[in-house]
Design a protein around this motif. Structure first.
Motif, PDB file in Angstrom:
ATOM      1  N   SER A  23      12.869  -0.835  -7.291  1.00 25.70           N
ATOM      2  CA  SER A  23      13.779  -1.923  -7.658  1.00 25.70           C
ATOM      3  C   SER A  23      13.374  -3.235  -7.003  1.00 25.70           C
ATOM      4  O   SER A  23      13.643  -4.320  -7.531  1.00 25.70           O
ATOM      5  CB  SER A  23      15.233  -1.565  -7.319  1.00 25.70           C
ATOM      6  OG  SER A  23      15.413  -1.319  -5.945  1.00 25.70           O
ATOM      7  N   ALA A  27      12.948  -6.620  -8.918  1.00 18.89           N
ATOM      8  CA  ALA A  27      13.673  -7.807  -8.448  1.00 18.89           C
ATOM      9  C   ALA A  27      12.720  -8.971  -8.206  1.00 18.89           C
ATOM     10  O   ALA A  27      13.028 -10.125  -8.549  1.00 18.89           O
ATOM     11  CB  ALA A  27      14.439  -7.471  -7.172  1.00 18.89           C
ATOM     12  N   VAL A  33      19.038  -7.478  -9.840  1.00 18.10           N
ATOM     13  CA  VAL A  33      19.230  -6.114  -9.338  1.00 18.10           C
ATOM     14  C   VAL A  33      20.521  -6.027  -8.535  1.00 18.10           C
ATOM     15  O   VAL A  33      20.690  -6.722  -7.529  1.00 18.10           O
ATOM     16  CB  VAL A  33      18.039  -5.660  -8.474  1.00 18.10           C
ATOM     17  CG1 VAL A  33      18.307  -4.287  -7.862  1.00 18.10           C
ATOM     18  CG2 VAL A  33      16.764  -5.628  -9.314  1.00 18.10           C
ATOM     19  N   LYS A  35      22.411  -3.674  -6.196  1.00 13.57           N
ATOM     20  CA  LYS A  35      22.203  -2.513  -5.324  1.00 13.57           C
ATOM     21  C   LYS A  35      23.560  -1.885  -5.031  1.00 13.57           C
ATOM     22  O   LYS A  35      24.372  -2.459  -4.315  1.00 13.57           O
ATOM     23  CB  LYS A  35      21.501  -2.941  -4.033  1.00 13.57           C
ATOM     24  CG  LYS A  35      21.166  -1.779  -3.098  1.00 13.57           C
ATOM     25  CD  LYS A  35      20.382  -2.264  -1.885  1.00 13.57           C
ATOM     26  CE  LYS A  35      20.045  -1.102  -0.947  1.00 13.57           C
ATOM     27  NZ  LYS A  35      19.107  -0.136  -1.563  1.00 13.57           N
ATOM     28  N   ASN A  63      14.459  -4.775   0.295  1.00 13.71           N
ATOM     29  CA  ASN A  63      15.674  -5.115  -0.458  1.00 13.71           C
ATOM     30  C   ASN A  63      15.946  -6.592  -0.635  1.00 13.71           C
ATOM     31  O   ASN A  63      17.073  -6.981  -0.946  1.00 13.71           O
ATOM     32  CB  ASN A  63      16.880  -4.434   0.206  1.00 13.71           C
ATOM     33  CG  ASN A  63      16.841  -2.941   0.044  1.00 13.71           C
ATOM     34  OD1 ASN A  63      17.134  -2.404  -1.022  1.00 13.71           O
ATOM     35  ND2 ASN A  63      16.443  -2.243   1.096  1.00 13.71           N
ATOM     36  N   LYS A  66      17.804  -8.777  -4.057  1.00 12.95           N
ATOM     37  CA  LYS A  66      18.840  -7.897  -4.603  1.00 12.95           C
ATOM     38  C   LYS A  66      20.194  -8.334  -4.052  1.00 12.95           C
ATOM     39  O   LYS A  66      20.280  -8.994  -3.008  1.00 12.95           O
ATOM     40  CB  LYS A  66      18.595  -6.441  -4.212  1.00 12.95           C
ATOM     41  CG  LYS A  66      17.217  -5.907  -4.555  1.00 12.95           C
ATOM     42  CD  LYS A  66      17.043  -4.477  -4.039  1.00 12.95           C
ATOM     43  CE  LYS A  66      15.614  -4.007  -4.112  1.00 12.95           C
ATOM     44  NZ  LYS A  66      15.442  -2.642  -3.562  1.00 12.95           N
TER      45      LYS A  66
END
Length: 403
Positions: A23, A27, A33, A35, A63, A66
């Motif tokens: 992801s 992204a 995205v 999460k 991450n 996101k």
């Protein structure tokens, strides 16, 4: 437009390494995205050094770009909220075992009835038509199952894992590719579909392309394992003052190297005249190279081999890589001021795009940081959001203290 996937809505039900890496790549390419996390958050929030709980180094790198929403999918309210979000999403990406998704009412059949255009991608341990279908899987297990530690041991002794989450990241990349291709097909047909990306089979495909080797033929005409890859002397070469990485590979490379190293007669040796012979006698060549490279300094070899157009590079450590002049020039490492974590060194986006250039849009989110914002964007009224928060089906981060 920020990236080629700008406007694509992805609901991300993954955690740990593999799924979040998939992801992340989506992204970074501009996908929106979401999460979805439990109240405890993604497990990697606690992995590695951190300035604040739940915002570790590993999590920060997996991450960015996101937004985080906390939903309790085991509650009626949280489950219903997710299904409502799926009605206007483009992709559902999950790393949950399929039986658990079915128990949550989130199987492909369940979600297809909500949104027939949905691309539904599951990245989990094993193919669902085999005996291991219900087993959990992690990077170490998949490396072991495919035989990677044995291949490593042929170089260095006891079986050992590769020193990075290679299976997780390779399979994550495969999942990103699968999602992108399914989206492309949907553009042509208007229909979504389910794509399953099992770790075991995907990583076996990645490794065995090199190492099936003699067993490629039926009956076998040799052992498994690409000999050059497994040779214990396949490593950076020691110079008189450091180490370099060198690939003397083609016939032309070898002729030039034999000449400049003072051994021109070896170019006529039938053992080394072509790639087949060199592969058969790779151990002798590695020993020869190791002896020769110790006779000069790193800088001397870099100059000589670069002039001869033989592939060479200075060996970095993770620390010296931070000051690598090429990476500095292309802007690979990016300084970011995170709103709660302070100044961070982040990894840039490696690709260059002539149009739809991807960007670093959001820093990695705090747990539940965007719960209210995302519910609003997915069409929930203020009163509905308040009800979800009051019931505990959804949780939002406190602006100061987090969840």
């Amino acid at each position: 437009m920020a990236g080629p996937l700008d406007g694509v809505r992805v609901i991300d039900l993954t955690s740990n390494f593999m799924g979040p890496y998939a992801s992340l790549l989506l992204a970074d390419m501009g996908a929106d995205v979401t999460k979805v996390e439990s109240l405890q958050g993604d497990t990697t929030r606690g992995v590695g050094p951190c300035r604040n709980p739940g915002m570790s180094a590993i999590f920060l790198h997996l991450n960015r770009n996101k937004r985080s929403i906390v939903l309790d999918l085991k509650t009626a309210g949280g489950n219903a909220a997710l299904k409502r979000m799926l009605s206007s999403a483009d992709v559902l990406l999950h790393s949950i075992r399929p039986k658990s998704m079915t128990k949550l009412g989130l199987s492909y059949e369940d979600t297809r009835s909500i949104n027939p255009r949905l691309v539904y991608c599951g990245a989990f341990g094993f193919g669902q038509n085999g005996p291991h279908a219900d087993r959990p899987a992690y990077d170490d297990l998949i490396q072991a199952a495919v035989g990677m530690p044995v291949l490593q041991s042929r170089k260095s002794g006891p079986p050992e894992y590769v020193a990075t989450a290679i299976a997780d990241r390779v399979v994550g990349m495969a999942a990103t590719s699968a999602v992108s291709m399914a989206l492309f097909r949907r553009e042509r047909t208007g229909r979504g579909q389910e794509v399953q990306v099992p770790m075991f089979e995907t990583f076996a495909h990645f490794v065995m392309g090199d190492h099936l080797y003699g067993h490629t033929f039926v009956p076998s005409i040799g052992d498994s394992g690409y000999a050059r890859m497994m040779n214990p002397d396949r490593r950076p070469y020691r110079t008189s003052d450091g180490h370099i990485g060198v690939n003397v590979y083609t016939d032309r490379h070898w002729r030039r190297f034999f000449e400049l190293s003072g051994h021109p007669h070896l170019a006529e040796d039938p053992r080394f005249a072509d790639i087949h012979g060199r592969t058969e006698h790779i151990g002798l060549l590695y020993e020869f190279l190791a002896e020769v490279f110790e006779t000069k300094s790193t800088d001397e070899w870099l100059e000589l081999l670069t002039e001869a157009d033989i592939p060479v590079i200075r060996m970095n450590t993770p620390e010296t890589l931070l000051d690598d002049p090429h990476l500095a020039e292309v802007g690979f490492f990016v300084d970011e001021q995170h709103p709660t974590e302070g100044r961070l060194r982040m990894l840039g986006i490696p690709q260059q795009w002539s149009e739809s250039k991807p960007e670093l849009r959001f820093p990695a989110p705090r747990l539940g940081e965007h719960t209210e914002q995302l519910l609003t964007e997915y069409g929930f009224a203020r009163a509905e959001i308040d009800d979800l928060l009051a019931s505990g089906a959804a949780v939002a981060a406190d602006p100061v203290r987090g969840v």
